[in-house]
Design a protein around this motif. Structure first.
Motif, PDB file in Angstrom:
ATOM      1  N   LEU A   1      -3.553 -14.218   1.507  1.00 13.04           N
ATOM      2  CA  LEU A   1      -4.427 -13.574   2.486  1.00 13.04           C
ATOM      3  C   LEU A   1      -5.418 -14.565   3.077  1.00 13.04           C
ATOM      4  O   LEU A   1      -5.627 -14.592   4.282  1.00 13.04           O
ATOM      5  CB  LEU A   1      -5.171 -12.405   1.832  1.00 13.04           C
ATOM      6  CG  LEU A   1      -4.302 -11.213   1.457  1.00 13.04           C
ATOM      7  CD1 LEU A   1      -5.109 -10.209   0.682  1.00 13.04           C
ATOM      8  CD2 LEU A   1      -3.737 -10.572   2.705  1.00 13.04           C
TER       9      LEU A   1
ATOM     10  N   ILE B   1      -3.071  -7.882   9.405  1.00 15.47           N
ATOM     11  CA  ILE B   1      -4.254  -7.077   9.091  1.00 15.47           C
ATOM     12  C   ILE B   1      -5.433  -7.514   9.956  1.00 15.47           C
ATOM     13  O   ILE B   1      -6.125  -6.695  10.571  1.00 15.47           O
ATOM     14  CB  ILE B   1      -4.595  -7.181   7.593  1.00 15.47           C
ATOM     15  CG1 ILE B   1      -3.542  -6.453   6.769  1.00 15.47           C
ATOM     16  CG2 ILE B   1      -5.970  -6.588   7.301  1.00 15.47           C
ATOM     17  CD1 ILE B   1      -3.754  -6.541   5.289  1.00 15.47           C
TER      18      ILE B   1
ATOM     19  N   SER C   1      -7.159  -5.314  12.969  1.00 11.32           N
ATOM     20  CA  SER C   1      -8.584  -5.000  12.899  1.00 11.32           C
ATOM     21  C   SER C   1      -9.298  -5.509  14.152  1.00 11.32           C
ATOM     22  O   SER C   1     -10.202  -4.849  14.664  1.00 11.32           O
ATOM     23  CB  SER C   1      -9.206  -5.577  11.632  1.00 11.32           C
ATOM     24  OG  SER C   1      -9.941  -6.734  11.904  1.00 11.32           O
TER      25      SER C   1
ATOM     26  N   LEU D   1      -6.672   0.978  13.725  1.00  8.46           N
ATOM     27  CA  LEU D   1      -6.957   1.129  12.306  1.00  8.46           C
ATOM     28  C   LEU D   1      -5.827   1.771  11.520  1.00  8.46           C
ATOM     29  O   LEU D   1      -5.630   1.469  10.350  1.00  8.46           O
ATOM     30  CB  LEU D   1      -8.242   1.933  12.107  1.00  8.46           C
ATOM     31  CG  LEU D   1      -9.516   1.190  12.497  1.00  8.46           C
ATOM     32  CD1 LEU D   1     -10.724   1.940  12.012  1.00  8.46           C
ATOM     33  CD2 LEU D   1      -9.527  -0.202  11.944  1.00  8.46           C
TER      34      LEU D   1
ATOM     35  N   MET E   1      -3.515  -0.881  10.530  1.00  8.88           N
ATOM     36  CA  MET E   1      -4.145  -1.764   9.549  1.00  8.88           C
ATOM     37  C   MET E   1      -4.130  -1.122   8.162  1.00  8.88           C
ATOM     38  O   MET E   1      -3.789  -1.767   7.177  1.00  8.88           O
ATOM     39  CB  MET E   1      -5.579  -2.080   9.962  1.00  8.88           C
ATOM     40  CG  MET E   1      -6.262  -3.027   9.014  1.00  8.88           C
ATOM     41  SD  MET E   1      -7.921  -3.426   9.503  1.00  8.88           S
ATOM     42  CE  MET E   1      -8.787  -2.012   8.942  1.00  8.88           C
ATOM     43  N   PHE E   2      -4.479   0.182   8.101  1.00 10.18           N
ATOM     44  CA  PHE E   2      -4.438   0.880   6.812  1.00 10.18           C
ATOM     45  C   PHE E   2      -3.035   0.871   6.236  1.00 10.18           C
ATOM     46  O   PHE E   2      -2.843   0.750   5.017  1.00 10.18           O
ATOM     47  CB  PHE E   2      -4.909   2.335   6.985  1.00 10.18           C
ATOM     48  CG  PHE E   2      -6.376   2.519   6.785  1.00 10.18           C
ATOM     49  CD1 PHE E   2      -6.928   2.390   5.526  1.00 10.18           C
ATOM     50  CD2 PHE E   2      -7.211   2.821   7.848  1.00 10.18           C
ATOM     51  CE1 PHE E   2      -8.282   2.567   5.335  1.00 10.18           C
ATOM     52  CE2 PHE E   2      -8.563   2.989   7.664  1.00 10.18           C
ATOM     53  CZ  PHE E   2      -9.096   2.861   6.408  1.00 10.18           C
TER      54      PHE E   2
ATOM     55  N   ILE F   1      -2.539  -2.407   4.598  1.00 11.43           N
ATOM     56  CA  ILE F   1      -3.343  -2.481   3.370  1.00 11.43           C
ATOM     57  C   ILE F   1      -2.645  -1.732   2.245  1.00 11.43           C
ATOM     58  O   ILE F   1      -2.537  -2.220   1.116  1.00 11.43           O
ATOM     59  CB  ILE F   1      -4.761  -1.912   3.613  1.00 11.43           C
ATOM     60  CG1 ILE F   1      -5.553  -2.831   4.541  1.00 11.43           C
ATOM     61  CG2 ILE F   1      -5.509  -1.733   2.298  1.00 11.43           C
ATOM     62  CD1 ILE F   1      -6.934  -2.334   4.881  1.00 11.43           C
TER      63      ILE F   1
ATOM     64  N   ILE G   1       0.221  -3.763   0.878  1.00 13.46           N
ATOM     65  CA  ILE G   1      -0.223  -4.829  -0.027  1.00 13.46           C
ATOM     66  C   ILE G   1      -0.660  -4.258  -1.370  1.00 13.46           C
ATOM     67  O   ILE G   1      -0.376  -4.821  -2.425  1.00 13.46           O
ATOM     68  CB  ILE G   1      -1.353  -5.646   0.628  1.00 13.46           C
ATOM     69  CG1 ILE G   1      -0.765  -6.466   1.765  1.00 13.46           C
ATOM     70  CG2 ILE G   1      -2.031  -6.565  -0.382  1.00 13.46           C
ATOM     71  CD1 ILE G   1      -1.733  -7.354   2.445  1.00 13.46           C
ATOM     72  N   MET G   2      -1.316  -3.087  -1.335  1.00 14.32           N
ATOM     73  CA  MET G   2      -1.728  -2.473  -2.604  1.00 14.32           C
ATOM     74  C   MET G   2      -0.509  -2.144  -3.450  1.00 14.32           C
ATOM     75  O   MET G   2      -0.473  -2.411  -4.656  1.00 14.32           O
ATOM     76  CB  MET G   2      -2.553  -1.212  -2.361  1.00 14.32           C
ATOM     77  CG  MET G   2      -3.936  -1.489  -1.821  1.00 14.32           C
ATOM     78  SD  MET G   2      -4.877   0.021  -1.555  1.00 14.32           S
ATOM     79  CE  MET G   2      -5.556   0.261  -3.173  1.00 14.32           C
TER      80      MET G   2
ATOM     81  N   ALA H   1       0.962  -5.330  -4.877  1.00 14.97           N
ATOM     82  CA  ALA H   1       0.127  -5.905  -5.942  1.00 14.97           C
ATOM     83  C   ALA H   1       0.271  -5.106  -7.229  1.00 14.97           C
ATOM     84  O   ALA H   1       0.421  -5.677  -8.316  1.00 14.97           O
ATOM     85  CB  ALA H   1      -1.335  -5.935  -5.496  1.00 14.97           C
TER      86      ALA H   1
END
Lengths: 278, 257
Positions: free
Chosen positions: B198, B213, B217, B222, B225-226, B229, B232-233, B236
């Motif tokens: 990142l 991302i 932004s 948005l 972008m969410f 995110i 990626i969550m 991870a």
């Protein structure tokens, strides 16, 4: 090993013990000095092209850059900005993490409900939220504080929770049979038991918090701070100034984690080895 | 029924909490507060946007772009970190010499080298892979270092007395001892690797998950972008929980290291 030395012991007792006790220190410091000296004398062994020279900074140049930062008065406002954002974010994280951690450790239902979110956000690099945080809180101190806060929150929360969960059931039952309330149980058993865990969490949290200051200042979370100095220096290829910022950040996090590590060993002195390795 | 609930209590309540979270988010922004698209998005829009990015292939391309330097940097970290850690643990003087310097690096916010790495290696795969390597190598070094130091000297002596050679020591004693440490190190390293991806892409890139991302932004899109995110969550969590699961299955006696 020691057997082989035993025969020489009569001849060179004092010198040998001095070397043996100080060997780790001497070798460790010596290696750092060696690296710095090698780094310093590289340019006198290799003649670098003009382009390479632009991107190279020797230790003396880096320390001159730090000296210039101090002399020109640019360091203190930047340092004050970075460290107040760090302190505010860390303080908020402590205030939020401790009650939540105790709640998650004491109540099975709360733990089961919150656990997915804690696991998910803890596994994710908090950096992905940075653009969102900047949209919500704008460019400035608030964004940096929020980034530091979410970075430092989870190590503290998870360690508090682990410490509370591992509180001795027997002690809790003893206190309870003497008629203690939930508050007394927390005060007498749970919190003292989880203190070493919380301090280990604090050490991890400080690392994350410094990281948060760095990334937030790098990516437009603020217009001041040491990270901003570094980014501006790197876009004008002032490598010595970038290294200077790097060394300041390194020194700060080493000093802070060193202090907490000292507190940690102080608290752990009477504890069995088991808790220390956490 | 009660027994079933008792056994599966944790996953059931956990999934319920997540579902309720998304439903509440959707409900509040549909009937509660009027939705301001420049500040927040809601799950229905996020998932719709995510499906669009999946169908157009944009998401997969970005994942590939970001994944390549991650693989290079991570593999390099394994190849350098483990042997270095083993030598540091096995040769005591090497350990004494390298430990303070490397500890100082490990304790400091190494992301701060990002501007330097980009000056030296550029913004492409090389720069990102180098940054990932720098962040990932330390957990491997220190975990294999700690692993070797916890090797049971009795076992070493036993192998030696049965006529084992140096190679046998590594094969029979050292590798099995350090393996759990290294796998735990791999779990720390993957988190640091994602941070490095990142950081590298926020700084300067024209493709990749981090770039996307930052781009969304900047454009105030948005919902997209969410979506990224969330992706990626999920990645991870899959990595870290996957490695944690592997640790539990392969080395059940070392849980919680």
């Amino acid at each position: 090993m020691s057997n082989r030395h035993a025969s020489n012991e009569t001849t060179a007792v004092t010198r040998k013990t001095f070397w043996e006790t100080n060997e780790p220190l001497i070798l460790g410091v010596g290696f750092i000095v060696l690296v710095i000296v090698l780094w310093q004398i590289v340019p006198s062994f290799f003649t670098m092209s003009k382009g390479m020279k632009l991107f190279f900074a020797t230790p003396t140049m880096v320390f001159t850059a730090i000296g210039d930062l101090i002399a020109s008065g640019k360091l203190w406002p930047a340092l004050r900005f970075s460290s107040s954002a760090f302190a505010a974010g860390l303080a908020l994280a402590i205030v939020a993490a401790l009650p939540l951690g105790v709640l998650m450790g004491r109540s099975r239902l709360m733990n089961e409900l919150f656990d997915p979110f804690v696991t998910a956000i803890n596994a994710t690099p908090r950096l992905v939220f940075l653009p969102l945080i900047i949209i919500w809180f704008g460019i400035g101190m608030t964004s940096v504080i929020v980034v530091v806060f979410i970075g430092a929150l989870f190590p503290l929360l998870i360690n508090t929770y682990e410490g509370v969960k591992n509180a001795d059931r027997l002690l809790i039952n003893v206190v309870r049979s003497y008629g203690a309330s939930e508050w007394d149980i927390n005060r007498l058993v749970v919190i003292p038991n989880s203190l070493p865990y919380i301090i280990s969490g604090l050490r991890l949290a400080i690392g994350r918090a410094v990281l948060g200051v760095v990334v937030a200042e790098f990516f437009g979370g603020s217009a001041k701070g040491i990270g901003v100095i570094m980014v501006q220096a790197s876009s004008s290829f002032q490598v010595d100034l970038v290294f200077a910022g790097l060394i300041i950040f390194m020194a700060l996090s080493l000093v802070l984690t060193g202090i907490v590590r000292a507190i940690e060993t102080r608290f752990n002195r009477w504890r069995p080895e088991k808790a220390k390795t956490f | 029924m009660d027994k079933f609930f008792e056994d599966w209590r944790r996953p059931i309540l956990g999934s319920l909490a997540i579902i309720c979270f998304f439903l509440a988010w959707e409900a509040i922004l549909t009937w509660g507060i009027p939705l301001n698209k420049f500040i927040i998005s809601k799950p229905s829009l996020i998932f719709a946007g995510l499906f669009q990015d999946m169908n157009s292939g944009l998401l997969w391309r970005d994942l590939l772009i970001s994944g390549r330097p991650l693989v290079f940097g991570y593999v390099a970290a394994v190849l350098v970190g483990i042997p270095l850690g083993v030598v540091m643990g096995w040769r005591v003087r090497v350990g004494y010499s390298l430990d303070p310097l490397l500890t100082a690096f490990y304790a400091s916010p190494l992301v701060a080298v990002a501007p330097l790495v980009i000056i030296y290696f550029g913004v492409g795969v090389a720069g990102k892979a180098t940054l990932i390597f720098i962040l990932c190598v330390f957990p491997f070094i220190f975990n294999s270092f700690a692993g070797v130091r916890s090797v049971d000297l009795l076992l070493i002596n036993a192998v030696r007395s049965f006529g084992g050679r140096e190679w046998d020591l590594y094969r029979i004693v050292i590798v099995p001892t350090i393996l759990p440490f290294v796998v735990a190190g791999a779990r720390f390293a993957i988190g640091r690797g994602l941070i490095a991806v990142l950081v590298g892409e926020f700084f300067a890139a024209s493709e990749g998950v981090g770039y996307r991302i930052a781009f969304y932004s900047d454009m105030y899109v948005l919902d997209r972008m969410f979506g990224y995110i969330l992706v990626i969550m999920v990645i991870a969590v899959a990595f870290t929980e996957g490695i944690r699961w592997a640790e539990r299955t392969a080395f059940p006696w070392r849980v919680g290291m």
